[in-house]
Design a protein around this motif. Structure first.
Motif, mmCIF file in Angstrom:
data_model
loop_
_atom_site.group_PDB
_atom_site.id
_atom_site.type_symbol
_atom_site.label_atom_id
_atom_site.label_comp_id
_atom_site.label_asym_id
_atom_site.label_seq_id
_atom_site.Cartn_x
_atom_site.Cartn_y
_atom_site.Cartn_z
ATOM 1 N N PHE A 194 6.544 -2.200 -0.513
ATOM 2 C CA PHE A 194 5.218 -1.889 -0.485
ATOM 3 C C PHE A 194 4.600 -1.352 0.815
ATOM 4 C CE2 PHE A 194 0.956 -2.231 -1.961
ATOM 5 C CZ PHE A 194 0.232 -2.853 -1.073
ATOM 6 N N VAL A 204 8.306 1.787 -8.252
ATOM 7 C CA VAL A 204 7.343 0.992 -7.709
ATOM 8 C C VAL A 204 6.454 0.543 -9.126
ATOM 9 C CG1 VAL A 204 5.045 0.647 -6.600
ATOM 10 C CG2 VAL A 204 7.281 1.826 -5.507
ATOM 11 N N LEU A 249 2.754 -0.844 -10.701
ATOM 12 C CA LEU A 249 1.711 -1.207 -10.190
ATOM 13 C C LEU A 249 0.733 -1.560 -11.239
ATOM 14 C CD1 LEU A 249 0.969 2.204 -8.305
ATOM 15 C CD2 LEU A 249 1.564 0.026 -7.054
ATOM 16 N N CYS A 258 -4.578 -4.288 -6.926
ATOM 17 C CA CYS A 258 -3.444 -3.610 -7.270
ATOM 18 C C CYS A 258 -2.258 -4.282 -6.725
ATOM 19 C CB CYS A 258 -3.474 -2.430 -6.653
ATOM 20 S SG CYS A 258 -2.283 -1.201 -7.178
ATOM 21 N N ALA A 290 0.352 4.991 -5.772
ATOM 22 C CA ALA A 290 1.295 4.609 -4.637
ATOM 23 C C ALA A 290 2.032 6.157 -4.273
ATOM 24 C CB ALA A 290 2.233 3.468 -4.513
ATOM 25 N N ASN A 344 1.961 -7.640 -1.241
ATOM 26 C CA ASN A 344 2.044 -6.500 -2.154
ATOM 27 C C ASN A 344 1.022 -6.209 -2.823
ATOM 28 O OD1 ASN A 344 4.953 -6.558 -0.601
ATOM 29 N ND2 ASN A 344 5.988 -6.489 -2.705
ATOM 30 N N THR A 345 0.175 -6.181 -2.286
ATOM 31 C CA THR A 345 -1.215 -5.999 -3.262
ATOM 32 C C THR A 345 -2.397 -5.076 -2.399
ATOM 33 O OG1 THR A 345 -0.972 -8.184 -4.331
ATOM 34 C CG2 THR A 345 -3.292 -7.127 -4.387
ATOM 35 N N MET A 394 -1.437 3.963 -0.251
ATOM 36 C CA MET A 394 -1.856 3.410 -1.746
ATOM 37 C C MET A 394 -3.261 3.984 -1.885
ATOM 38 S SD MET A 394 0.221 1.136 -2.514
ATOM 39 C CE MET A 394 -0.476 0.330 -4.077
ATOM 40 N N TYR A 402 3.524 7.106 -8.254
ATOM 41 C CA TYR A 402 3.328 6.010 -9.120
ATOM 42 C C TYR A 402 1.946 5.442 -9.674
ATOM 43 C CZ TYR A 402 7.965 5.676 -7.336
ATOM 44 O OH TYR A 402 9.312 5.832 -7.059
ATOM 45 N N ALA A 440 1.682 -4.701 -6.538
ATOM 46 C CA ALA A 440 2.847 -3.746 -6.748
ATOM 47 C C ALA A 440 4.149 -4.664 -6.733
ATOM 48 C CB ALA A 440 2.728 -2.876 -5.200
#
Length: 121
Positions: A29, A2, A4, A22, A97, A76-77, A34, A110, A24
């Motif tokens: 995700f 992943v 970031l 953030c 993550a 994906n945020t 997170m 990550y 990803a």
């Protein structure tokens, strides 16, 4: 894997607000917990907030009521809305993550590169 990437940091006056993001990429995700952490010069890295895959949230005591963590799986945020900022909130803010419990730091495999938040008095 992943990847970031944080954004949204900056210089703000006390009482102001910022929205940290953030983004990803990589594996799914939506399955990940997170977290947001911060580190001020000369201090340990501190847990700020975390959100589970099913949107359960946990906050550090120093930010409760002022910061809000959220996630948008379609983008994906993950986000951290930071309000009522204080000079002591000045730090590099890191997104992380991992899989598992929000408060178990070793679950976060990550990390992003960090974004600087500076709050002037």
């Amino acid at each position: 894997q992943v990847q970031l990437v944080e954004s949204g940091g900056g210089l703000v006056q006390a009482g102001g607000s910022l929205r940290l993001s953030c983004a990803a990429s990589g594996q799914t995700f939506s399955a990940y917990t997170m977290g947001w952490f911060r580190q001020a010069p000369g201090k340990e890295r501190e847990f700020v907030a975390g959100i589970s895959w099913d949107s359960v949230t946990v906050y550090g005591d120093s930010v409760k009521g002022r910061f809000t963590i959220s996630r948008d799986s379609a983008k994906n945020t993950a986000y951290l809305q930071v309000n009522s900022l204080k000079p002591e909130d000045t730090a590099v803010y890191y997104c992380a993550a991992g899989l598992g419990a929000i408060l178990t730091r070793t679950n976060y495999n990550y990390w992003g590169q960090g974004t600087q938040v500076t709050v002037s008095s």
